[in-house]
Design a protein around this motif. Structure first.
Motif, PDB file in Angstrom:
ATOM      1  N   ALA A  55       0.710  -1.318  -0.069  1.00 25.35           N
ATOM      2  CA  ALA A  55      -0.045   0.002   0.047  1.00 25.35           C
ATOM      3  C   ALA A  55       0.918   1.220   0.105  1.00 25.35           C
ATOM      4  CB  ALA A  55      -1.058  -0.054   1.331  1.00 25.35           C
ATOM      5  N   HIS A  56       2.035   1.193   0.668  1.00 27.74           N
ATOM      6  CA  HIS A  56       2.904   2.242   0.548  1.00 27.74           C
ATOM      7  C   HIS A  56       3.626   2.653  -0.743  1.00 27.74           C
ATOM      8  CE1 HIS A  56       2.535   2.692   4.897  1.00 27.74           C
ATOM      9  NE2 HIS A  56       3.008   1.534   5.108  1.00 27.74           N
ATOM     10  N   LEU A  57       3.769   1.735  -1.449  1.00 28.20           N
ATOM     11  CA  LEU A  57       4.196   2.053  -2.862  1.00 28.20           C
ATOM     12  C   LEU A  57       3.148   2.273  -3.772  1.00 28.20           C
ATOM     13  CD1 LEU A  57       6.505   1.694  -4.960  1.00 28.20           C
ATOM     14  CD2 LEU A  57       6.122  -0.737  -5.211  1.00 28.20           C
ATOM     15  N   ARG A  58       1.894   1.795  -3.460  1.00 30.99           N
ATOM     16  CA  ARG A  58       0.813   2.178  -4.108  1.00 30.99           C
ATOM     17  C   ARG A  58       0.483   3.750  -4.124  1.00 30.99           C
ATOM     18  NH1 ARG A  58      -2.220  -1.884  -2.393  1.00 30.99           N
ATOM     19  NH2 ARG A  58      -3.825  -0.594  -1.131  1.00 30.99           N
ATOM     20  N   ASN A  59       0.730   4.330  -2.885  1.00 30.39           N
ATOM     21  CA  ASN A  59       0.722   5.703  -2.781  1.00 30.39           C
ATOM     22  C   ASN A  59       1.652   6.421  -3.709  1.00 30.39           C
ATOM     23  OD1 ASN A  59      -1.040   5.457  -0.888  1.00 30.39           O
ATOM     24  ND2 ASN A  59       0.345   5.359   1.105  1.00 30.39           N
ATOM     25  N   GLY A  60       2.401   5.817  -4.166  1.00 32.10           N
ATOM     26  CA  GLY A  60       3.499   6.676  -5.105  1.00 32.10           C
ATOM     27  C   GLY A  60       2.838   6.572  -6.382  1.00 32.10           C
ATOM     28  N   LEU A  61       1.762   5.793  -6.997  1.00 30.04           N
ATOM     29  CA  LEU A  61       1.113   6.075  -8.055  1.00 30.04           C
ATOM     30  C   LEU A  61       0.409   7.285  -8.127  1.00 30.04           C
ATOM     31  CD1 LEU A  61       0.558   4.216 -10.550  1.00 30.04           C
ATOM     32  CD2 LEU A  61      -1.598   3.486  -9.507  1.00 30.04           C
ATOM     33  N   ASN A  62       0.883   8.087  -9.259  1.00 30.86           N
ATOM     34  CA  ASN A  62       0.375   9.195  -9.649  1.00 30.86           C
ATOM     35  C   ASN A  62      -0.686   9.408 -10.845  1.00 30.86           C
ATOM     36  OD1 ASN A  62       2.192  12.168  -8.555  1.00 30.86           O
ATOM     37  ND2 ASN A  62       1.909  10.238  -7.483  1.00 30.86           N
ATOM     38  N   VAL A  63      -0.236   8.384 -11.743  1.00 28.25           N
ATOM     39  CA  VAL A  63      -0.952   8.421 -12.913  1.00 28.25           C
ATOM     40  C   VAL A  63      -0.877   7.036 -13.486  1.00 28.25           C
ATOM     41  CG1 VAL A  63      -1.345   9.349 -15.512  1.00 28.25           C
ATOM     42  CG2 VAL A  63      -0.081  10.923 -13.598  1.00 28.25           C
ATOM     43  N   ILE A  64      -2.013   6.595 -14.187  1.00 30.98           N
ATOM     44  CA  ILE A  64      -1.801   5.267 -14.576  1.00 30.98           C
ATOM     45  C   ILE A  64      -3.040   5.103 -15.760  1.00 30.98           C
ATOM     46  CG2 ILE A  64      -3.646   4.203 -12.921  1.00 30.98           C
ATOM     47  CD1 ILE A  64      -1.839   1.525 -12.965  1.00 30.98           C
ATOM     48  N   GLY A  65      -2.772   4.525 -16.910  1.00 34.41           N
ATOM     49  CA  GLY A  65      -3.623   4.395 -18.300  1.00 34.41           C
ATOM     50  C   GLY A  65      -4.393   5.751 -18.375  1.00 34.41           C
ATOM     51  N   GLY A  66      -3.956   6.806 -18.365  1.00 38.06           N
ATOM     52  CA  GLY A  66      -4.685   8.062 -18.503  1.00 38.06           C
ATOM     53  C   GLY A  66      -5.381   8.773 -17.601  1.00 38.06           C
TER      54      GLY A  66
END
Ligand code: NAD
Length: 363
Positions: free
Chosen positions: A337-348
């Motif tokens: 979940a902590h790495l997931r917080n790094g996700l800023n943009v995915i698939g537009g």
């Protein structure tokens, strides 16, 4: 996985996404790494060093982007780099999207999976991929302050440590977080007279325990702040209110009343600064003077010590790079979940609420 590291292209950026030691680690996990030629040259990592670690060298960034399933960088991708991203490609780097609509728009268009170092969290709610740069900036702030106090920079001509028979300089650190505690460690090491101000009582307790009286820790109020700032030879600004502009703790009147030739180092300048008189400066021209007070306000301090900064950043990013490469982004993000917080943009699609709301984008 195929991992690519292009040479950084921002002006005076010498850091690099992966050092040879990180490459070797990824190769040992069975991945392939492609490095753009001369990517680490500016900080003493040659193409031969990367080859010895098991990487292949490619002549251009375009080759690296075309080959890689995951791009690992340092700075946010510039327009020409954004144009090379493709659907499904992973980008792992600092992004700082909130103030940058053109970048956000391009990353949406790219349909790449964009994971930002600065929003990855840890179990204590800290930002583990920002911390190394705060450590560097905090330690550097005392070097910068020491130079600012020299006569040639307009300072009072005071040596931080003093000498036998001459008092040391009074250093006041505003904010005792990662930057502030690292600044204080350097200042204490130089035997300066150090006071740290913070509003968080737990932080003050932790600092008190660490410094055992070698630095004074003081609860920050308007009164204590004024008293210490007016008496200081060097003030380091290291406060942070997460997600907000830095509070202007030191006003113009304080600056007017500080000792002539005193210096301020505003590390919080990247969040707008905590001195009313601060404006961002560059490594090429780092200081200016207001009311006889020397101001150092470089927004990207770690860039000046790019080798140390790169290795420190790699030490923090490597476990995440390995995880993304070993598991693929889907499993890695689902499991952590902590790495997931790094996700800023995915698939537009923008996945950070504040960024989406700031630009009125769907979330
Ligand atoms: P941090 O969250 O670890 O520490 C911030 C501290 O400020 C906390 O202890 C908090 O309690 C304290 N604080 C908040 N409001 C306060 C107030 N009104 N009075 C006194 N203390 C207060 O943050 P950090 O990692 O140490 O970063 C500090 C700043 O340095 C941030 O603005 C960060 O962006 C900046 N930074 C700049 C550079 C650069 O190159 N210029 C590099 C790294 C970090």
């Amino acid at each position: 996985m195929i991992i690519g590291v292009p040479k950084e292209i921002k002006n005076h950026e010498y850091r690099v996404g992966m050092v040879p030691a990180s490459v070797r680690e990824l190769i040992s996990h069975g991945h392939s790494v492609y490095i753009e030629t001369n990517a680490g040259n500016g900080i003493g990592f040659s193409d031969d060093d990367y080859k010895a670690a098991g990487a292949s060298i490619l002549p251009t960034a375009a080759d690296v982007f075309a080959k890689a399933e995951m791009i690992v960088k340092v700075k946010e991708p510039q327009a020409v780099e954004r144009a090379m991203l493709r659907e499904g490609q992973i980008l792992f780097t600092y992004l700082h999207l909130a103030p940058d609509f053109p970048q956000t728009e391009d990353l949406i268009k790219s349909k790449a999976i964009c994971i930002a170092y600065e929003t990855v969290t840890d179990s204590k709610g800290r930002l583990p991929l920002l911390a190394p740069m705060s450590e560097v900036a905090g330690r550097m702030s005392i070097q910068a302050g020491a130079q600012a106090l020299e006569k040639s920079h307009g300072g009072s001509g005071m040596l931080l440590s003093g000498v036998p028979g001459v008092e040391p300089a009074k250093i006041v650190v505003l904010g005792g977080g990662v930057v502030g505690s690292n600044a204080a460690r350097m200042a204490v090491g130089l035997r300066a007279d150090v006071t740290i101000l913070d509003k968080n009582v737990d932080t003050l307790r932790r600092l008190d325990e660490e410094f055992q009286g070698r630095a004074k820790v003081v609860y920050s109020t308007e009164e204590t702040l004024e008293q210490h700032v007016l008496n200081a030879d060097l003030v380091v600004g290291a406060v942070l209110i997460p997600g907000a502009a830095a509070p202007k703790l030191v006003n113009e009147d304080h600056i007017k009343r500080m000792k002539p030739g005193a210096a301020v180092v505003d590390v919080a300048i990247d969040q707008g600064g905590c001195f009313a008189t601060s404006h961002a400066t560059t490594h090429a021209d780092p200081t200016y003077i207001v009311d006889d007070v020397v101001h150092y306000c470089v927004a990207n301090m770690p860039g000046a010590v790019a080798r140390t900064s790169t290795v420190a950043l790699n030490n923090a990013t490597l476990p995440y790079i390995v995880k993304l490469a070993n598991k693929g982004y889907r499993d890695a993000l689902v499991e952590d979940a902590h790495l997931r917080n790094g996700l800023n943009v995915i698939g537009g699609q923008v996945t950070i609420k504040e960024v989406a709301e700031g630009f009125e984008l769907p979330y």
